[in-house]
Motif scaffolding. Structure first.
Motif, PDB file in Angstrom:
ATOM      1  N   LEU A 319      37.852  71.432 128.571  1.00 53.89           N
ATOM      2  CA  LEU A 319      36.603  70.839 128.095  1.00 53.89           C
ATOM      3  C   LEU A 319      36.702  69.322 128.002  1.00 53.89           C
ATOM      4  CD1 LEU A 319      33.779  71.203 126.585  1.00 53.89           C
ATOM      5  CD2 LEU A 319      35.129  71.236 124.480  1.00 53.89           C
ATOM      6  N   TYR A 320      35.655  68.643 128.502  1.00 55.59           N
ATOM      7  CA  TYR A 320      35.374  67.253 128.137  1.00 55.59           C
ATOM      8  C   TYR A 320      34.027  67.262 127.410  1.00 55.59           C
ATOM      9  CZ  TYR A 320      38.980  65.942 131.535  1.00 55.59           C
ATOM     10  OH  TYR A 320      40.159  65.823 132.229  1.00 55.59           O
ATOM     11  N   PHE A 321      33.952  66.560 126.297  1.00 55.24           N
ATOM     12  CA  PHE A 321      32.792  66.703 125.409  1.00 55.24           C
ATOM     13  C   PHE A 321      32.414  65.361 124.806  1.00 55.24           C
ATOM     14  CE2 PHE A 321      31.822  66.867 120.822  1.00 55.24           C
ATOM     15  CZ  PHE A 321      30.623  67.556 120.815  1.00 55.24           C
ATOM     16  N   THR A 322      31.118  65.140 124.689  1.00 53.59           N
ATOM     17  CA  THR A 322      30.614  64.058 123.855  1.00 53.59           C
ATOM     18  C   THR A 322      29.576  64.617 122.896  1.00 53.59           C
ATOM     19  OG1 THR A 322      29.659  61.849 123.793  1.00 53.59           O
ATOM     20  CG2 THR A 322      28.722  63.363 125.406  1.00 53.59           C
ATOM     21  N   LEU A 323      29.477  64.008 121.736  1.00 53.94           N
ATOM     22  CA  LEU A 323      28.458  64.460 120.797  1.00 53.94           C
ATOM     23  C   LEU A 323      27.086  63.918 121.192  1.00 53.94           C
ATOM     24  CD1 LEU A 323      28.348  62.467 117.449  1.00 53.94           C
ATOM     25  CD2 LEU A 323      29.415  61.559 119.512  1.00 53.94           C
ATOM     26  N   ASP A 324      26.064  64.640 120.761  1.00 53.60           N
ATOM     27  CA  ASP A 324      24.712  64.083 120.731  1.00 53.60           C
ATOM     28  C   ASP A 324      24.319  64.029 119.257  1.00 53.60           C
ATOM     29  OD1 ASP A 324      22.479  62.890 121.887  1.00 53.60           O
ATOM     30  OD2 ASP A 324      21.400  64.773 121.992  1.00 53.60           O
TER      31      ASP A 324
END
Length: 573
Positions: A319-324
């Motif tokens: 997983l690569y993830f950024t928050l919103d």
């Protein structure tokens, strides 16, 4: 909440929607209706005698408007693909053992160890993949030592090559975060967490996961990434028949579909966990209670981690993830200038506990991960650094100066062919005439911070940087389009792919589009967009070939298995 909104359908142009919608949804819906329903007023005066144009009036009586005689739009198109005559391989052709300095070959059958939901109640994940490492995650409950084993299949049946093994210590809340290194690049590993029997064996285990490490710097291989965003709803917290619970009961099939594909990595553009109620309840509790609310199984991350689609996809790939916004609170309350700092800190710290992502030395959430000569994944943080008070100034701050410099540096100096920029909210100039520019929406994306948007895009144009693709989420709809209508700006050479959504509530414009009340040209004008839909349980894949110079984009409706879009993008000259 509002109700009693007038809507139209092809069969009944003069109906009233009596259901309730949230204020956030109602605002753009009312705006769209104001744009589109004025012409209906004469036909929709009352619901009386059919002769007076009521609901029972015939279709013939309604279809008397003169046809539109204006010129047809000049539609854009994907760039013509120039055949390079080359195709990248998918196999790195390496011996992983040359990179695994501590590897051992053993006879081992992980399936022979009983799986225990009680010991590992929230599944497993891997993330932050680099050529020589990955970050592994689980949530551990109970006693006994916890062992992480990362392995690949051996040459002989029944054998595995253990590349990394360690006894790991859960934190005070049971979370385990362990970076395994050294691993081999471009290599698929399996992994699991085991409970030691106190000797040389295991009593129970977690699920068995799969992860691929990033490519080595000199590798140019074809890759397939899955992409998603927006899994959940702000409505229906605690209601068994509420939208949030109904979506969860459905299991998020778009994520299971991506799991079945065994993509090289999952790119998550934010709104992974809809934790809004945790923020609201925290308002009524002592500050020390906030982290527990964000971790909880009913309001926070525990709820999300227990949904089958996430169990499937997060065990199937890294997983690569950024928050919103919803990882913390809905965007109308997410203002870093006015939020109580300790509350924001609690929400972000809990997020990092629950997702295998890395923080920089200053606590920053932005980062970059390069997959050889193929692609660089630039993970941005478009929430926690913005300063809304600067929005309309010549020095608008959507991201901080350090992050902006980092983004520019990676775009300019990356040796990867493709630069994939995480943009949790849209970089695209969404058409105001289509209803996209209501203040709540406009002010929440790059357009609302125009001077910094132009600074970044001008930097790209001035430096002649090609093969940049912005990946966005947030809007509960999906599209493939140019940043500006074709022919109107140099920015139109750049494309944005708004992925998913994985399992969301409706975008009002998207809902009206899917119901046939609005036409595609009304929502996604063809002068700028080659695809757009309001489907809300959609799997997105990106197939990147650096030698062919192509990016193949696919959208699949997980509920109907319909391929909504499948085409190839290539950088224009």
């Amino acid at each position: 909440m509002v109700s009693g909104l007038p809507l139209t359908t092809p069969d009944h142009p003069c109906v009233v929607y009596t259901g309730a919608v949230s204020n956030r949804v109602a605002a753009p819906l009312i705006f769209v209706l104001a744009l589109s329903l004025g012409s209906l007023s004469s036909a929709c005066g009352d619901d009386g005698d059919p002769a007076d144009g009521g609901l029972d009036a015939s279709a013939d009586a309604r279809d008397t408007a003169p046809p539109d005689t204006g010129p047809p739009p000049v539609c854009t198109a994907v760039p013509t693909v120039v055949d390079t005559g080359l195709t990248a391989d998918t196999d790195p052709g390496i011996d992983p053992a040359t990179y695994e300095t501590d590897a051992t070959t053993i006879a081992f059958d992980p399936e022979a160890v009983p799986a225990s939901e009680a010991s590992f109640p929230h599944g497993i994940m891997a993330g932050a993949m680099k050529p020589d490492s990955a970050l592994f995650w689980t949530h551990r409950v109970g006693t006994g030592d916890t062992i992480l084993r990362v392995y690949r299949q051996g040459a002989a049946a029944g054998e595995v090559v253990v590349a990394y093994e360690a006894t790991v210590a859960p934190d005070a809340f049971g979370y385990v975060r362990e970076t395994a290194a050294p691993l081999a690049p471009a290599t698929v590993y399996n992994y699991a967490f085991f409970v030691s029997d106190g000797a040389d064996g295991f009593t129970t285990r977690s699920g068995i996961g799969r992860v691929r490490t990033a490519l080595a710097p000199d590798m140019a291989l074809k890759l397939t990434f899955g992409a998603t965003t927006c899994t959940g709803s702000v409505t229906g917290f605690g209601e068994p028949d509420g939208e949030r619970q109904v979506l969860a009961n459905g299991g998020y099939p778009a994520l299971t579909l991506l799991a079945d594909m065994e993509v090289d990595a999952l790119l998550h553009l934010g709104d992974m966990s809809y934790n809004d109620a945790a923020w609201v309840v925290a308002d009524m509790r002592p500050p020390a209670d906030a982290p527990a609310l964000y971790r909880s199984n009913d309001l926070g991350w525990g709820f999300t981690q227990n949904i089958q689609g996430y169990r499937d996809v997060l065990a199937s790939t890294g997983l690569y993830f950024t928050l919103d916004d919803h990882e913390v609170v809905d965007s109308d309350a997410f203002d870093p200038e006015t939020m109580v700092p300790s509350r924001l800190t609690a929400a972000l710290d809990t997020m990092v506990q629950n997702v295998p992502i890395e923080r920089g030395p200053g606590g920053e959430l932005w980062a970059s991960y390069q997959w050889g000569l193929t692609a660089e994944v630039i993970v941005t943080d478009l929430r926690t650094e913005r300063l809304p008070s600067t929005r309309t100034t010549d020095d608008a701050i959507f991201v901080g100066a350090e992050q902006l410099a980092f983004i520019k540096d990676r775009l300019l100096n990356s040796t990867a062919h493709f630069k994939l920029v995480f943009s949790s909210v849209n970089m695209t100039n969404l058409p105001g005439e289509s209803g996209w520019d209501i203040p709540l929406a406009f002010n929440d994306r790059w357009e609302g911070y125009d001077s910094q948007r132009r600074e970044l895009l001008d930097f790209i144009i001035d430096n002649g940087i090609d093969d940049i693709y912005f990946l966005a989420g947030d809007i509960h709809a999906n599209f493939v389009g140019r940043l500006e209508p074709e022919g109107t700006s140099p920015y139109a050479r750049m494309w944005e792919i708004t992925v998913g959504p994985g399992a969301s509530g409706d975008n009002p414009l998207g809902a009206l589009l899917e119901q046939g009340i609005l036409m595609p040209q009304d929502v996604f004008p063809c002068e700028q967009f080659v695809f757009g839909s309001g489907r809300t349980q959609v799997a997105t894949t990106l197939e990147l070939d650096p030698l062919a110079d192509t990016l193949r984009v696919r959208f699949i409706d997980a509920l109907t298995e319909e391929v909504l879009y499948d085409d190839v993008l290539q950088q224009e000259p």
